[in-house]
Design a protein around this motif. Structure first.
Motif, short mmCIF file in Angstrom:
data_model
loop_
_atom_site.label_atom_id
_atom_site.label_comp_id
_atom_site.label_asym_id
_atom_site.label_seq_id
_atom_site.Cartn_x
_atom_site.Cartn_y
_atom_site.Cartn_z
N ALA A 21 -2.31 36.95 -58.99
CA ALA A 21 -2.14 35.50 -58.60
C ALA A 21 -1.36 35.64 -57.29
CB ALA A 21 -1.41 34.73 -59.91
N TYR A 22 -1.72 34.53 -56.63
CA TYR A 22 -0.96 34.23 -55.15
C TYR A 22 -0.63 32.96 -54.94
CZ TYR A 22 -3.33 38.79 -54.04
OH TYR A 22 -3.52 39.92 -53.54
N GLY A 23 0.63 32.89 -54.42
CA GLY A 23 1.18 31.47 -54.20
C GLY A 23 0.61 30.58 -53.02
N SER A 24 -0.13 31.38 -52.15
CA SER A 24 -0.73 30.74 -51.05
C SER A 24 -2.09 31.09 -50.93
CB SER A 24 -0.12 30.89 -49.75
OG SER A 24 -0.10 32.26 -49.32
N TYR A 25 -3.21 30.16 -50.26
CA TYR A 25 -4.59 30.47 -50.05
C TYR A 25 -4.62 31.76 -49.15
CZ TYR A 25 -4.71 26.17 -52.38
OH TYR A 25 -4.78 24.98 -53.17
N GLU A 26 -3.68 31.79 -48.03
CA GLU A 26 -3.67 32.68 -46.94
C GLU A 26 -3.47 34.03 -47.54
OE1 GLU A 26 -2.37 29.15 -44.93
OE2 GLU A 26 -2.03 30.16 -46.73
N GLU A 27 -2.80 34.26 -48.54
CA GLU A 27 -2.43 35.56 -49.28
C GLU A 27 -3.56 36.25 -49.70
OE1 GLU A 27 1.50 36.26 -51.21
OE2 GLU A 27 1.45 34.16 -51.29
N LEU A 28 -4.35 35.27 -50.56
CA LEU A 28 -5.40 35.90 -51.23
C LEU A 28 -6.46 36.11 -50.22
CD1 LEU A 28 -7.47 34.47 -54.23
CD2 LEU A 28 -8.65 34.83 -52.32
N LEU A 29 -6.68 35.44 -48.99
CA LEU A 29 -7.63 35.78 -48.10
C LEU A 29 -7.20 37.15 -47.43
CD1 LEU A 29 -8.45 32.32 -46.63
CD2 LEU A 29 -9.64 33.67 -48.26
N ASN A 30 -6.04 37.37 -47.26
CA ASN A 30 -5.53 38.73 -46.44
C ASN A 30 -5.78 39.85 -47.28
OD1 ASN A 30 -4.87 37.27 -44.14
ND2 ASN A 30 -2.94 36.75 -44.96
N GLU A 31 -6.07 39.76 -48.63
CA GLU A 31 -6.16 40.91 -49.51
C GLU A 31 -7.53 41.68 -49.28
OE1 GLU A 31 -6.23 43.63 -52.18
OE2 GLU A 31 -4.64 42.30 -52.44
N PRO A 32 -7.31 42.67 -48.87
CA PRO A 32 -8.57 43.74 -48.57
C PRO A 32 -9.52 44.06 -49.61
CG PRO A 32 -6.78 45.00 -48.60
CD PRO A 32 -6.24 43.45 -48.57
N GLY A 33 -9.09 43.89 -50.97
CA GLY A 33 -9.80 44.40 -52.26
C GLY A 33 -10.63 43.19 -52.42
N ILE A 34 -10.80 42.11 -51.90
CA ILE A 34 -11.51 40.94 -52.23
C ILE A 34 -12.81 40.70 -51.27
CG2 ILE A 34 -11.63 38.39 -52.26
CD1 ILE A 34 -9.81 39.38 -54.48
N ASP A 35 -13.99 40.87 -51.87
CA ASP A 35 -15.15 40.66 -51.13
C ASP A 35 -15.63 39.29 -50.99
OD1 ASP A 35 -15.56 43.50 -51.48
OD2 ASP A 35 -15.82 43.22 -53.46
N ALA A 36 -15.42 38.40 -51.88
CA ALA A 36 -15.78 37.17 -51.64
C ALA A 36 -14.93 35.92 -52.31
CB ALA A 36 -17.26 37.00 -52.47
N VAL A 37 -15.11 34.85 -51.99
CA VAL A 37 -14.05 33.79 -52.65
C VAL A 37 -15.05 32.73 -53.24
CG1 VAL A 37 -12.23 34.29 -51.34
CG2 VAL A 37 -13.72 32.66 -50.14
N TYR A 38 -14.61 31.94 -54.03
CA TYR A 38 -15.08 30.80 -54.62
C TYR A 38 -14.06 29.62 -54.27
CZ TYR A 38 -16.25 27.16 -57.93
OH TYR A 38 -16.56 25.90 -58.68
N ILE A 39 -14.60 28.65 -53.62
CA ILE A 39 -13.81 27.54 -53.18
C ILE A 39 -14.00 26.25 -53.79
CG2 ILE A 39 -12.82 26.23 -51.15
CD1 ILE A 39 -13.66 28.47 -49.34
N SER A 40 -12.98 25.99 -54.83
CA SER A 40 -13.18 24.64 -55.37
C SER A 40 -11.99 23.62 -55.24
CB SER A 40 -13.14 25.11 -57.02
OG SER A 40 -12.19 25.63 -57.27
N LEU A 41 -11.69 23.64 -54.06
CA LEU A 41 -10.59 22.89 -53.42
C LEU A 41 -11.06 21.41 -53.45
CD1 LEU A 41 -9.01 25.10 -50.92
CD2 LEU A 41 -7.86 24.28 -52.92
N PRO A 42 -10.25 20.34 -53.07
CA PRO A 42 -10.67 18.91 -52.81
C PRO A 42 -11.77 19.03 -51.66
CG PRO A 42 -8.39 18.79 -53.35
CD PRO A 42 -8.78 20.32 -53.37
N ASN A 43 -12.77 18.05 -51.64
CA ASN A 43 -13.79 17.91 -50.72
C ASN A 43 -13.48 17.99 -49.24
OD1 ASN A 43 -15.35 17.23 -52.92
ND2 ASN A 43 -15.36 14.96 -52.50
N GLY A 44 -12.26 17.57 -48.85
CA GLY A 44 -11.89 17.37 -47.49
C GLY A 44 -11.29 18.72 -47.08
#
Length: 394
Positions: free
Chosen positions: A79-102
């Motif tokens: 679990a991460y307390g910011s979106y940037e932290e997750l994106l900086n994780e080298p072990g992640i290949d892809a992301v699913y984005i379900s944030l608000p439209n804007g």
């Protein structure tokens, strides 16, 4: 009705997922989730349980405690307390984005710049200009980016499209797509009502445009002949409902397509919620009137009726697996999201997917949305500024 369909999907996918856990492959795609939105369980977490090629590795929220709680609830390792932290994780290949439209465009760009493939919730972006910029970046980065129009991956959609494409019933003359939610089902505090987050009924219920374009095999319409918005009393910039008439040039013929979206649908007789109004589309051709009931969540229940004008006979079809694009792949209990995930993994691994929502299609989708909003007088939606911290509901 759309909310009820989603809740039913959450339940059925939880039950099927719990009974169909499979071992994970050594090369499984490791996916991180940006947001703790309610849709995550049905759209990705439960479908991933039955896919050996997918591991949900992390979730991020701007509230660390909320991220930790979500991770514990769904047995997600990090679990991460910011979106940037997750994106900086080298072990992640892809992301699913379900944030608000804007926020879709902004965080999809950041994900691509971080080297991640992206499964992006609809609507693709806030508007077409942002969509073009995002698509260009994905092409430059040579990464997979797809708009999550899950319904298009289901065998029922493919089966009806195949029927239309045979020409057996002649060319399409007109279409009418509808999607409504009973009055009061979506709290006024919900992000879908907020202009600053690119809210509005047409943005949330963009399926009415997606289904129209898919079955027509069309891009943007020649024109939006008319568009009438019913603004919310809280914010006149946000459409509580939208109805419009689109005109398409299809093989030298004009096809008139009507759409109707309503997030605050008045009760019948002022009392009875219109729960029977599932997302549906009627397609009239030269020789038939075809009706696809519940095209958005066909895995729960659907039917396709074909009334042949020449014989006066009506036939009914249902398709829960197989079909012209999936063949022997898939199970009757797979949801639209499970089929979508299958295609996403195939695409990331360089395999030909059974179906795909192209980047050009997503641009055309946003172009059409912009055209309707501008014709209605409300004006197109705008991206949420990066320094705005939205309500902690997603």
């Amino acid at each position: 009705m759309a909310m009820l369909l989603q809740m039913t999907t959450f339940l059925t996918q939880y039950l099927y997922g719990a009974n169909n856990n499979v071992p994970k492959q050594s090369d499984a795609l490791r996916i991180g989730i940006l947001s703790t939105a309610m849709i995550n369980s049905a759209a990705l977490i439960n479908p991933a349980k039955s896919h050996g090629g997918v591991i949900i590795s992390a979730v991020a929220s701007r509230n660390f405690d909320k991220a930790k709680k979500f991770a514990k609830q769904y047995d997600i390792p990090k679990a991460y307390g910011s979106y940037e932290e997750l994106l900086n994780e080298p072990g992640i290949d892809a992301v699913y984005i379900s944030l608000p439209n804007g926020m879709h465009g902004t965080w999809a760009k950041k994900a691509l710049n971080a080297g991640k493939h992206v499964l992006l919730e609809k609507p693709f972006t806030a508007n077409a200009d942002e969509a073009r910029s995002l698509v260009q970046l994905a092409i430059e980065k040579k990464l997979i980016l797809v708009e999550a129009f899950h319904w298009q991956f289901h065998p029922a959609a493919h089966s009806l499209k195949a029927i239309l494409d045979t020409g057996k019933y002649g060319p399409i003359i007109r279409t009418y797509a509808r999607m409504t939610t009973p009055k009061g089902s979506i709290p006024r505090s919900d992000i879908r009502w907020q202009f600053g987050l690119a809210g509005g009924s047409l943005m949330d219920m963009t399926y009415v445009i997606s289904s129209t374009r898919y079955f027509l095999g069309a891009g943007t319409p020649r024109e939006v002949a008319e568009a009438k918005a019913r603004p919310t009393s809280q914010d006149p910039r946000v459409d509580e409902a939208m109805e419009a008439t689109l005109r398409y040039d299809i093989d030298g013929r004009m096809v008139e397509s009507k759409i109707y979206s309503d997030m605050w649908r008045a009760n019948a007789l002022g009392v009875v919620p219109r729960i029977w109004e599932t997302p549906s589309i009627e397609i009239e051709t030269e020789h038939a009137v075809i009706y696809f009931y519940n095209f958005m969540m066909p895995h729960l229940y659907h039917y396709i009726t074909i009334h042949d004008k020449r014989t006066g006979k009506t036939t009914t079809e249902k398709h829960y697996s197989g079909g012209p694009q999936w063949g022997n792949r898939g199970e009757t209990w797979w949801s639209t999201y499970r089929y979508q995930l299958e295609a996403f993994v195939d695409m990331v691994h360089g395999r030909e997917p059974a179906h795909w929502v192209t980047l050009d299609s997503s641009i055309a989708q946003m172009d059409t949305i912009d055209m309707v909003y501008e014709k209605s007088g409300l004006g197109k939606r705008l991206p949420t500024p990066d320094d705005v911290d939205p309500p902690r509901v997603a």
